[in-house]
Motif scaffolding. Sequence first.
Motif, short mmCIF file in Angstrom:
data_model
loop_
_atom_site.label_atom_id
_atom_site.label_comp_id
_atom_site.label_asym_id
_atom_site.label_seq_id
_atom_site.Cartn_x
_atom_site.Cartn_y
_atom_site.Cartn_z
N UNK A 95 5.29 27.25 -13.87
CA UNK A 95 4.86 28.12 -14.98
C UNK A 95 3.35 28.07 -15.17
N UNK A 96 2.76 26.95 -14.77
CA UNK A 96 1.31 26.82 -14.92
C UNK A 96 0.59 27.92 -14.16
N UNK A 97 1.15 28.32 -13.02
CA UNK A 97 0.53 29.39 -12.22
C UNK A 97 0.54 30.73 -12.94
N UNK A 98 1.42 30.89 -13.92
CA UNK A 98 1.60 32.16 -14.60
C UNK A 98 0.97 32.17 -16.00
N UNK A 99 0.11 31.19 -16.27
CA UNK A 99 -0.45 31.04 -17.61
C UNK A 99 -1.90 31.51 -17.67
N UNK A 123 7.10 21.88 -20.46
CA UNK A 123 6.80 22.21 -21.86
C UNK A 123 5.69 23.26 -21.98
N UNK A 124 5.37 23.95 -20.89
CA UNK A 124 4.30 24.96 -20.85
C UNK A 124 3.03 24.44 -21.53
N UNK A 125 2.56 23.31 -21.06
CA UNK A 125 1.32 22.63 -21.45
C UNK A 125 1.45 21.78 -22.71
N UNK A 126 2.56 21.86 -23.43
CA UNK A 126 2.75 21.01 -24.60
C UNK A 126 3.20 19.61 -24.17
N UNK A 173 0.83 -1.21 0.00
CA UNK A 173 0.00 0.00 0.00
C UNK A 173 0.87 1.26 0.00
N UNK A 174 1.91 1.25 0.81
CA UNK A 174 2.83 2.38 0.83
C UNK A 174 3.51 2.55 -0.52
N UNK A 175 3.89 1.42 -1.11
CA UNK A 175 4.50 1.45 -2.44
C UNK A 175 3.54 2.05 -3.47
N UNK A 176 2.28 1.63 -3.45
CA UNK A 176 1.30 2.14 -4.40
C UNK A 176 1.04 3.63 -4.21
N UNK A 177 0.95 4.06 -2.95
CA UNK A 177 0.74 5.48 -2.68
C UNK A 177 1.89 6.32 -3.22
N UNK A 178 3.12 5.84 -3.02
CA UNK A 178 4.28 6.56 -3.54
C UNK A 178 4.29 6.58 -5.06
N UNK A 179 3.96 5.44 -5.68
CA UNK A 179 3.97 5.38 -7.14
C UNK A 179 2.90 6.28 -7.75
N UNK A 180 1.67 6.20 -7.23
CA UNK A 180 0.58 7.02 -7.77
C UNK A 180 0.89 8.49 -7.61
N UNK A 181 1.42 8.88 -6.45
CA UNK A 181 1.78 10.27 -6.22
C UNK A 181 2.91 10.71 -7.14
N UNK A 182 3.91 9.82 -7.34
CA UNK A 182 5.03 10.16 -8.21
C UNK A 182 4.61 10.29 -9.67
N UNK A 183 3.72 9.41 -10.12
CA UNK A 183 3.24 9.47 -11.51
C UNK A 183 2.48 10.77 -11.75
N UNK A 184 1.61 11.15 -10.80
CA UNK A 184 0.87 12.40 -10.96
C UNK A 184 1.83 13.59 -10.97
N UNK A 185 2.81 13.60 -10.06
CA UNK A 185 3.78 14.69 -10.02
C UNK A 185 4.60 14.75 -11.30
N UNK A 186 4.92 13.58 -11.86
CA UNK A 186 5.68 13.54 -13.10
C UNK A 186 4.90 14.16 -14.26
N UNK A 187 3.60 13.88 -14.32
CA UNK A 187 2.77 14.44 -15.39
C UNK A 187 2.66 15.96 -15.25
N UNK A 188 2.51 16.44 -14.02
CA UNK A 188 2.44 17.88 -13.79
C UNK A 188 3.76 18.55 -14.15
N UNK A 189 4.88 17.91 -13.79
CA UNK A 189 6.19 18.46 -14.11
C UNK A 189 6.41 18.54 -15.61
#
Length: 345
Positions: free
Chosen positions: A163-167, A44-47, A23-39
Motif C-alpha cells: 500500500x505504501x507504493x500507492x500513497x 496500518x497504512x503508515x499508522x 553472522x548468518x543469524x544476525x543477518x537474518x534477524x536484522x533483515x526480518x526486523x526491518x521487514x517486520x517494521x515495513x509490513x
Amino acid sequence: MKVAGKKIPRGNVLLFFSFTAISLCLLLIVSAVRAEKVNRLNKYTMYSGHQKGFSVSGGDGAEQWEPVISELVSQNEHFILYVPMEDPGMIVKGICTRGDDREVPMIWGEYFDFSTSWTDTPRAVLGSQYQKDIVERDGKKYFRFNEVDFEVIGIMGAEDKSRINQMLLIDFKSAVRIVGIETNYVLDGKKSDLVEIGQQIHDNMPFPSTVVITLEETESVSLKERFLSPDVILDTMYAMILISFSLSTVLVTLIWLRFRRQLFFAWQLCGYERRSEQLEISKRFYMIAGAGFGTGLVLMFFIVRAVSEIHLVFRDIFAALAITVGLGTLILFFCYFLDRRKNKV
C-alpha cells in the motif's frame, strides 16, 4: 585438521564456524526486523496501530493550528498528526511529524521531518507507483495534486503489492487548506503519550474551533497483549536466538584460547610483553571472526536468491557487522579475562 593441504588448528576451525553461524543469524534477524517494521507500516497504512482519531469543528483555516503545533513542539519530542483525505485513485494523507523514528522504505530522497511537514511550501513524499507522473522543473521534482504543484522530496516504496507504493503524503498545511480545518484527523505516536498530547491539542485549539477527541486516562493491558502479542513473541524469539548463539560463541572462544595456551606460553618465553600478546590474540581473533562473517554473508546471499520473501539491503549488512564486531569484542575480553584467571589459579 587440514584444509587445502594446510594444517588449521582445531580451535580456529571451531571459532570460524561459530562466527559463520552467528553472522548468518544476525543477518537474518536484522533483515526480518526491518521487514517486520515495513509490513506493519503497510498493514496500518503508515499508522502505528494504536492511533487516536479526532475531529475539529469551527474555525477559519490552517492558521488555527499555529498555537497548537507550537505547544506540541515545546512539550513533546515525538508526535505525528495526519489529515486523511478522500481520493478514489490513491491513499492521500497530510502529515505533521516530529521525532518520527520509523524506518519508512525510501527509494529516493528523504521522508518528512518537522521542517518539511510543517511548512508553507507544498511538499510531498510519493509512492513509487506514481513516479511516472513526476515532472522535473528547475532541477526539482514536482507532482500535481488537486491543482497544486507539490515539490517531491522523496519517493517511498516496498514490495510490488504494498500500500505504501500507492500513497501520497503531503505537508500538513496544504492538506488543511484543501479539505478545510473542519475535518477528521489522526493523532499517532508513542502509546504512553497519546492521552497527554490529545489533551494539549484540545486545550490549545483557539476559538472558534473546538476539538472532539476521546481521551482515556488509563488503558488496561491484557495478559495476552503484555506477553503473548505477535510483536512480543517475535522480539523474544530474536533475543533468545541471539543469546543462544552468543553463549555458544563464548564457549567456543574459551576452547580456542585453551588450544592456544602453549603458544601463549612460548610467546612469554620469547619475551613477548602482555600488551603485545593481547594485540596478537585480538588480530587473529578478528581475522577468524571476519572470515566467518564473510562466509555467513555469502550464505545469506544464496538464501535471499532462493527465498523471495527475504530481502537484504546494505544497512542490514552494516548493522549485522556492527553487532558482530561489538559482540565479538565483548566475548573476547570476557573469555580472555576468564582464561587468565584460570591460569593464575
